[in-house]
Design an enzyme around this catalytic site. Structure first.
Site, mmCIF file in Angstrom:
data_model
loop_
_atom_site.group_PDB
_atom_site.id
_atom_site.type_symbol
_atom_site.label_atom_id
_atom_site.label_comp_id
_atom_site.label_asym_id
_atom_site.label_seq_id
_atom_site.Cartn_x
_atom_site.Cartn_y
_atom_site.Cartn_z
ATOM 1 N N CYS A 1 4.796 37.030 -0.733
ATOM 2 C CA CYS A 1 4.300 38.287 -0.174
ATOM 3 C C CYS A 1 3.082 38.056 0.708
ATOM 4 C CB CYS A 1 3.981 39.271 -1.291
ATOM 5 S SG CYS A 1 2.742 38.671 -2.471
ATOM 6 N N ARG B 1 -9.702 -28.008 8.251
ATOM 7 C CA ARG B 1 -10.503 -28.689 7.234
ATOM 8 C C ARG B 1 -11.983 -28.513 7.570
ATOM 9 N NH1 ARG B 1 -7.172 -32.390 4.553
ATOM 10 N NH2 ARG B 1 -8.873 -33.824 4.041
ATOM 11 N N GLU C 1 -9.343 -28.177 -1.930
ATOM 12 C CA GLU C 1 -10.547 -28.927 -2.279
ATOM 13 C C GLU C 1 -11.793 -28.057 -2.172
ATOM 14 O OE1 GLU C 1 -8.946 -33.308 -0.796
ATOM 15 O OE2 GLU C 1 -9.855 -31.916 0.633
ATOM 16 N N SER D 1 -21.894 -6.852 -14.350
ATOM 17 C CA SER D 1 -20.498 -6.873 -14.792
ATOM 18 C C SER D 1 -19.642 -7.810 -13.955
ATOM 19 C CB SER D 1 -19.914 -5.458 -14.707
ATOM 20 O OG SER D 1 -19.901 -5.014 -13.347
ATOM 21 N N ASP E 1 -24.985 -5.341 -8.185
ATOM 22 C CA ASP E 1 -24.322 -5.489 -9.485
ATOM 23 C C ASP E 1 -25.357 -5.223 -10.570
ATOM 24 O OD1 ASP E 1 -22.676 -6.087 -11.591
ATOM 25 O OD2 ASP E 1 -22.765 -8.268 -11.303
ATOM 26 N N ASN F 1 3.136 47.447 1.979
ATOM 27 C CA ASN F 1 3.664 46.540 0.966
ATOM 28 C C ASN F 1 4.817 45.756 1.592
ATOM 29 O OD1 ASN F 1 4.949 45.308 -1.181
ATOM 30 N ND2 ASN F 1 4.810 47.085 -2.540
ATOM 31 N N HIS G 1 -0.753 41.170 -5.857
ATOM 32 C CA HIS G 1 0.191 41.303 -4.747
ATOM 33 C C HIS G 1 -0.595 41.471 -3.448
ATOM 34 C CE1 HIS G 1 3.993 42.218 -2.873
ATOM 35 N NE2 HIS G 1 3.608 43.423 -2.514
#
Length: 821
Positions: free
Chosen positions: A128, A711, A672, A739, A735, A358, A334
């Protein structure tokens, strides 16, 4: 890509057969279909992942023309005539038959005698709110025919294709549909017209359902949503019990201005999108719909005799009564449309009247000034004619303004241009629109009750530059309106999405920070109070508020009430005078280190990549192979730093470990490097980490590799470790609970401390890429992110020879940079 569906193909499971050929046309066996293309804020990411198909979305005109040429009726592949377009929460227990209007009645018409509010009768769906907005829309023909384009019909150039236009978060979009409509016993199930053979309102509802993904998505809502989607306007809410004294004047001016208005009576429940206005679940709603349909089966005499035209009124199925009807005829929970305001003479006195409608097309107010009110006999005949009084059950009625404010609780006004309602003059306001996004773990900080994350929300600078022109007001004041709208929550309902509880706060920026576009930090909000804010946080699509503040520079912070809620939004600012509203965005840059003494800089591979400019993608010259293959090129030895007394214990430790692992050539590969780093990092007991992954080490080699060998020698490794140590200090700083992780909301400051200055989109991307599901970033991911940032900035600067912030790469250069990173 566009698809042609053969007429011989079977319909989808659960779908009724839909005619696909043109009426009285022997030729053409197909249905032309089109698809849309994606879009979004992160276009670089989305475009990368979307297949390049080389076909643009077809327009209505193109699809219409092709259907006419092929003599087929359009069938929409994006919103097919089957149950997927109807309901998503559960399967409907009965089978609807999808029919085109020529199958439902003879002589179907798109619009009969002009579109008006009596053409809208609600069907068996709790929308509505949407239909009340349509009724308001019919009062403004200019707006109506923007939404409903001209030149659409079931006769001339009919091809089963129609289109409608809606405002969608700052843009107007054209929604193309076919004309297949769900029916039961040859009667439309959802919205219908008062004339059985008129279909514009039913097709408009279908287009709006497609925009939101299904018909079920339209169940339950606020009239303002549809009002704004029809106009692009901005809505203001009034609690009628707290309304200003000149409320009637405000409403009158809104009607004169063409604004749309809706109203409702609270039903005492907390209406959400998950339920119908009275809390009725979808399963109960469907059950009632079935009973309703079974009780209103058409008799044989209701069917149209073959060959006869039908323009009789529609036989209305009474809507599902999940709203509460009061003794006075009004319905709680409504939505009604406000369609007019007048003052009438009654027994020598002026009475203020309000005309309402309505959307059911029936069930009206039965008190004073209603259609059947006994005292109409005391009203002058000319006055009756002016008020268009007639005793008909069409859902429209008059009531006194006093009765209106007594019974109704909410009023919604959609202002088309945000003109000042308080002023007798119509004033055109300026508007600025900003798009934004709350990203969980980065920019979804919640409201001011969460000071640790509130500052991370998107921020928008507002510069109020000129005061209002109001000779009756001695204050130096700027009037403006802020409207915050969340996007796509209704469309995403089928995925479990509900509306967030949203709001915003406005802070004045200190004069010393004017013009500074930096994101305001946590401390600012801890020690500065807001100058204005939304009255409440509420779970509606849009929250809007008017303000009056002196000219200055402000920052608007839109947020959800709770943190960590992810979604998109648009922020609109309307003001009487010139204003500037823009998102706070840092300039993307990196701090260059200051050299203390003249040393020969290390030349990295990314700095020298432009030496390959002459190579094509498919070339395999010896030069190209030498530059990319470590087996083809011998690396010149690098001088080792002398082991002096000044060398730290850590450096000596590195040298010893490096020699043990690297061997005689004093070079290490990724495996490595992982071994070296983890042996050293594990000695730092205050740094909780499981060490570096192989992928992280590959990225580090790509960053520090100076010759493309894959490398690292000792000098390169030493340089890398210095960077890791500086980044490690930053990590340990944030931190705080030791943690081994940092909160992703702190990443913005950590990145900034490392000398990288990014904008909001990039901070969002970092969170999406490196944070875990708990919005934490571990040490390995943290270093990996910084390595990637360092490498990308360095590569960009190497190619940006003229320093204008723009580079041009060929495909080989692009792939080199992205594949070896």
């Amino acid at each position: 890509m566009p698809t042609v569906i053969s007429a011989s193909m079977a319909p989808r499971t659960g779908a009724s057969q839909v005619p696909r050929t043109m009426p009285q046309a022997a030729q053409g066996k197909g249905t032309e279909a089109g698809v849309g293309n994606p879009g979004g804020k992160y276009s670089a990411i989305i475009s990368r992942n979307f297949p390049i198909i080389g076909v643009k979305e077809k327009t209505f005109e193109q699809l219409h023309k092709k259907c006419l040429e092929k003599k087929v009726l359009y069938l929409d592949p994006e919103f097919p005539p089957d149950e997927t377009s109807l309901f998503y929460s559960q399967k409907f227990p009965i089978q609807f038959v999808w029919k085109r209007p020529p199958e439902i009645c003879e002589n179907p018409r798109f619009i009969i005698g002009g579109a008006n509010r009596t053409d809208i009768c609600q069907g068996d769906l709790g929308d509505c709110w949407f239909l009340a907005a349509i009724a308001c829309l019919t009062l403004n023909k200019r707006l109506l025919f923007r939404v409903i384009p001209h030149d659409q019909s079931f006769t001339e150039n009919y091809a089963g294709i129609f289109h409608f236009q809606f405002w969608r978060y700052g843009d107007w979009v054209d929604v193309v549909i076919d004309d297949c409509l769900p029916t039961y016993n040859n009667q439309l199930v959802f919205t219908k017209s008062n004339h059985r053979n008129e279909f514009w309102s039913a097709l408009l509802e279908k287009a709006y359902a497609k925009l939101h993904g299904s018909y079920e998505a339209l169940k339950g809502g606020n009239t303002t949503e549809a009002m704004e989607d029809f106009t692009g306007g901005v809505t203001e809410f009034f609690e009628i019990k707290d309304a200003p004294r000149d409320m009637y004047k405000i409403m009158k001016k809104a009607i004169e201005r063409g604004s749309l208005m809706g109203c409702s009576i609270d039903d005492g429940t907390n209406m959400t999108y998950g339920t119908s206005p009275s809390g009725l679940k979808m399963g109960d709603l469907i059950a009632r719909m079935v009973r309703n349909m079974d009780e209103s089966r058409l008799r044989d005499s209701d069917l149209i005799p073959e060959g006869c035209s039908d323009d009789r009124p529609t036989r209305t199925i009474v809507p599902v009564q999940f709203e509460t009807r009061m003794a006075c005829g009004l319905v709680k929970g409504h939505a009604y449309s406000v369609t007019g305001l007048e003052e009438a003479l009654f027994k020598g006195e002026k009475v203020k009247l309000v005309r309402l409608r309505n959307p059911w097309g029936q069930v009206e107010w039965n008190g004073s000034w209603s259609d059947s009110w006994k005292d109409w006999s005391f009203v002058d005949k000319d006055e009756k004619a002016r008020l268009q009084h007639q005793v008909t059950e069409d859902g429209e009625f008059w009531m006194s303004y006093d009765d209106f404010i007594y019974h109704f609780t909410k009023l919604e006004i959609c202002n088309l241009t945000a003109d000042a309602l308080e002023s007798d003059k119509l004033q055109t306001w300026t508007v600025s629109v900003n798009e934004g996004r709350w990203v969980r773990g980065c920019s979804a900080g919640g409201c001011r009750n969460f000071p640790d994350t509130f500052w991370t929300n998107p921020q928008y600078r507002l510069k109020l530059l000129e005061e209002d022109d109001d000779p009756d007001d001695s204050e130096v004041i700027c009037s403006f309106l802020v409207a915050l709208m969340q996007k796509n929550r209704r469309k995403d309902r089928k995925l479990g999405a509900n509306l967030f509880t949203i709001g915003f706060a406005i802070y004045e920026v200190p004069k010393e920070m004017h013009g500074n576009k930096q994101h305001l930090q946590k401390d600012f909000f801890l020690y500065n109070a807001s100058k204005a804010r939304s009255r409440t946080y509420i779970n509606m699509r849009e929250v809007s508020e008017r303000f009056r503040l002196p000219p200055s520079e402000y920052v608007i912070v839109p947020s959800t009430y709770e943190p960590h809620q992810e979604g998109e939004f648009i922020l609109r600012v309307f003001s009487e005078k010139r204003n500037l509203s823009e998102e706070v965005e840092n300039t993307i840059s990196v701090d260059r280190p200051v050299r203390k003494k003249k040393t020969k800089p290390i030349i990295f591979v990314s700095d020298r990549a432009n030496s390959n400019k002459e190579l094509g993608v498919d070339q395999e010259s010896e030069e190209g192979q030498d530059k990319t293959s470590p087996d083809k090129q011998e690396k010149s030895p690098k001088p080792e730093p002398s082991n002096t007394d000044q060398e730290s214990e850590e450096q000596q430790q590195f040298r010893n470990i490096f020699r043990q692992i690297a061997g005689d050539d004093m070079e290490i590969c990724a495996d490595e490097l992982k071994n070296v780093l983890n042996r050293v990092v594990n000695k730092h007991k205050d740094l909780k980490t499981e060490g570096f992954t192989l992928e992280s080490c590959r990225s580090m080699i790509a960053l520090m590799d100076t010759d493309g060998s894959g490398r690292l020698n000792l000098q390169e490794f030493h340089h890398l470790w210095k960077k890791i140590k500086s980044w490690q200090k930053i990590f340990k700083h944030y931190d705080t609970d030791q943690s081994g992780t940092i909160n992703s909301y702190e990443m913005r400051n950590a990145v900034n401390d490392a000398g990288f200055h990014l904008n909001n989109q990039l901070y969002d991307i970092i969170t999406m890429r490196y944070a875990d599901k708990y919005m934490n970033i571990d040490f390995d991911s943290f270093i990996c992110c910084f390595v990637r940032l360092e490498g990308m900035f360095r590569a960009f600067n190497a190619f940006d020879k003229d320093g204008d912030g723009i580079i041009k790469l060929n495909v080989l250069e692009w792939l080199q940079l992205t594949m070896y990173a």
